[in-house]
Design an enzyme around this catalytic site. Structure first.
Site, mmCIF file in Angstrom:
data_model
loop_
_atom_site.group_PDB
_atom_site.id
_atom_site.type_symbol
_atom_site.label_atom_id
_atom_site.label_comp_id
_atom_site.label_asym_id
_atom_site.label_seq_id
_atom_site.Cartn_x
_atom_site.Cartn_y
_atom_site.Cartn_z
ATOM 1 C CG LEU A 39 -1.860 -1.221 1.342
ATOM 2 C CD1 LEU A 39 -2.601 -1.202 2.679
ATOM 3 C CD2 LEU A 39 -2.860 -1.242 0.191
ATOM 4 C CG HIS A 442 15.630 34.341 20.937
ATOM 5 N ND1 HIS A 442 16.078 34.723 19.693
ATOM 6 C CD2 HIS A 442 16.691 34.408 21.779
ATOM 7 C CE1 HIS A 442 17.364 35.035 19.778
ATOM 8 N NE2 HIS A 442 17.771 34.844 21.032
#
Ligand code: FAD
Ligand code: NAI
Length: 463
Positions: A39, A442
């Site tokens: 698949l 940050h």
């Protein structure tokens, strides 16, 4: 009535398998016909997944040889074990395709193994079985576009499938087509030691991408050792005692030139795959390029038959196929479902990555839409400086009147991850000011997105 289903999906690629899973989750009885012995379609078997495994492994191989010492990591020169690298790639395929098998079982989707052919309205024949279906979804994907006069043998003249399986690193790799496949797989073999030449018919690589990004990226690839023959076409590939002789000509006409290569990779696009489906028997119309025609609800010209993914128009991307599969399943189960074709990101998984969503500057100019542009380079981003990954920039294009974000283009390490935040912003109709006022962690490369947003109408902080 063991062979009667609410939905029969033909093809178990990203479009087909997601459609089948969503439909089953919403209570439909689903069968999915797949002729491959695994698949997952092109994407999991010979596309996205194996190419990304090789891109990852080859990038680390290159990094270990080139940049580890700068960081104080002393290793001896890395040695390539190509057999093991290919096995690493095969393991990725195995893990992913088995994952889909598990999801099919979990959701009670029957995988009907074999080639599906539509026999008539509501009937799909697979071998000696005839499946009856209230609705049929065609998700048969695409195949390799052929270059006239050049026979792909998957040994020395290869498509992407053969290029994922080369038994040794070619001395000289000639890539026909400067699109996504050519640049990604060219990067893999280039990092492993091949000399890579890309022959592109048009005057630029990656047609359709933002021009400024393409210019910058072309320069980067040249620094990495890529050679480009732009505005050039391949007219002949001849096998010689050893290697290949490739004849090229300027696309606009002119003197021919001969190039030598060990391997030629043909990557000039893909074409919709509908072979043997029996479309004419049920009156499913196709366009001039062989793609199945669908309306806004993904219905074909025949009642009860729908189509999604690479076999219809639009970008040939796994996530586009997936979105169509899910939206269609939702509608077939009586719910609401839609695809926003204006916000489909695209990523080239090279190093650095190139990622974009929405309109390019060229498209906005052509449409006569006035816009502001904000740009921020990674050279001014703290994390990028710390990691020494300062190549590239983020560019945000926003409507001049409303400030709504219309396009985001990124070239840089992890651009493929960063583009998701731009896509979320666009999906939620954000303005550049909305992004500029958000708090970004940050130090992250993503702060460049905020800074580019600040640059749209004002000034970034770190420049
Ligand atoms: P497919 O994945 O092509 O699946 C169709 C399936 O249908 C196949 O398994 C086929 O065997 C089966 N089938 C066909 N006809 C029949 C039939 N009659 N009966 C039964 N079964 C049938 N896209 C990305 O978004 N990101 C990437 O990083 C990326 N990398 C790629 C790398 C390469 C080398 C290639 C070639 C493609 C890549 N793509 C990538 C594109 C992506 O693979 C396709 O867009 C995606 O697979 C399309 O999904 P699909 O479901 O429409 O069709
Ligand atoms: P592509 O359409 O991306 O690029 C094909 C390139 O070949 C174009 O630049 C085109 O101008 C050029 N070309 C066409 N005919 C030519 C000729 N005769 N001579 C020289 N150049 C020629 O197609 P590609 O790279 O084959 O990829 C196929 C599809 O697979 C793409 O649609 C892409 O979306 C998908 N894909 C996506 C990836 C991703 O999302 N990262 C990775 C790989 C494939």
């Amino acid at each position: 009535m063991a062979d009667a289903f609410d939905l029969v999906v033909i093809g178990a690629g990203p479009g087909g398998y997601e459609c089948a899973i969503k439909a089953a989750q919403l209570g439909l009885k689903v069968a999915c016909v797949e002729k491959r012995d695994r698949l997952g379609g092109t994407c999991l078997n010979v596309g996205c997944i194996p190419s990304k495994a090789l891109l990852h492994a080859s990038e680390l191989f290159h990094e270990a040889g080139a940049n580890f010492a700068d960081m104080g990591i002393e290793v001896s020169k890395p040695k390539l074990n190509l057999k093991q690298m290919l096995a690493f790639k095969d393991e990725a395929i195995d893990g992913n395709t088995k994952g889909i098998e598990f999801l099919f079982k979990k959701n009670k989707i029957e995988w009907v193994k074999g080639e599906g052919q539509i026999e008539g309205p509501g009937k799909v024949k697979v071998g000696d079985r005839t499946l009856e279906a209230k609705n049929i979804v065609i998700a048969t994907g695409s195949g390799v576009a052929k270059l006239p006069g050049v026979d792909i043998d998957e040994k020395t003249i290869v498509s992407s499938t053969g290029a994922l399986e080369l038994g040794k690193v070619p001395g000289k790799l000639l890539v026909v087509g400067g699109g996504v496949i050519g640049l990604e797989l060219g990067s893999v073999w280039g990092r492993l030691g091949a000399e890579v030449t890309v022959v592109e018919f048009l005057d630029n690589i990656l047609p359709g991408m933002d021009g400024e990004v393409v210019k910058n990226f072309t320069r980067t690839l040249k620094k990495q050792g890529f050679s480009f023959k732009l505005g050039t076409k391949v007219t002949k590939v001849e096998k010689q005692k050893s290697g290949l002789k490739v004849t090229v000509e300027p696309a606009k006409g002119g003197d021919a030139e001969e190039l030598e290569a060990d391997i030629v990779l043909v990557a000039i696009g893909r074409v919709a795959y509908t072979e043997g489906l029996g479309l004419d028997k049920v009156g499913v119309a196709t366009d001039k390029r062989g793609r199945i025609e669908v309306d806004a609800s993904l219905k074909t010209s025949a009642d009860g038959i729908y189509a999604i993914g690479d076999v219809i128009a639009g970008p040939m991307l796994a996530h586009k196929a997936m979105e169509e599969g899910v939206a269609l399943a939702e509608r077939l189960a009586g719910h609401y479902g839609a695809v926003n074709y204006d916000v489909i990101p695209g990523v080239v998984y090279t190093s650095p990555e190139v990622a974009s969503v929405g309109k390019t500057e060229e498209q906005l100019k052509e449409a006569g839409i006035e816009y502001n542009s904000g740009k921020f380079p990674f050279t001014a981003n703290g994390r990028a400086k710390a990691n020494k990954t300062t190549e590239g920039f983020v560019k945000i294009l926003a409507d001049k009147k409303t400030d709504r974000v219309l396009g985001v283009h990124i070239i840089g390490v992890n651009a493929g991850e960063m583009i998701a935040e731009a896509a979320i912003a666009m999906e939620l109709s954000a303005s550049s000011e909305d992004i500029a006022r958000m708090c970004f962690a940050h130090p992250t490369m993503s702060e460049a997105v905020k800074e580019a947003a600040l640059a749209v109408t004002g000034a970034p902080i770190h420049m």
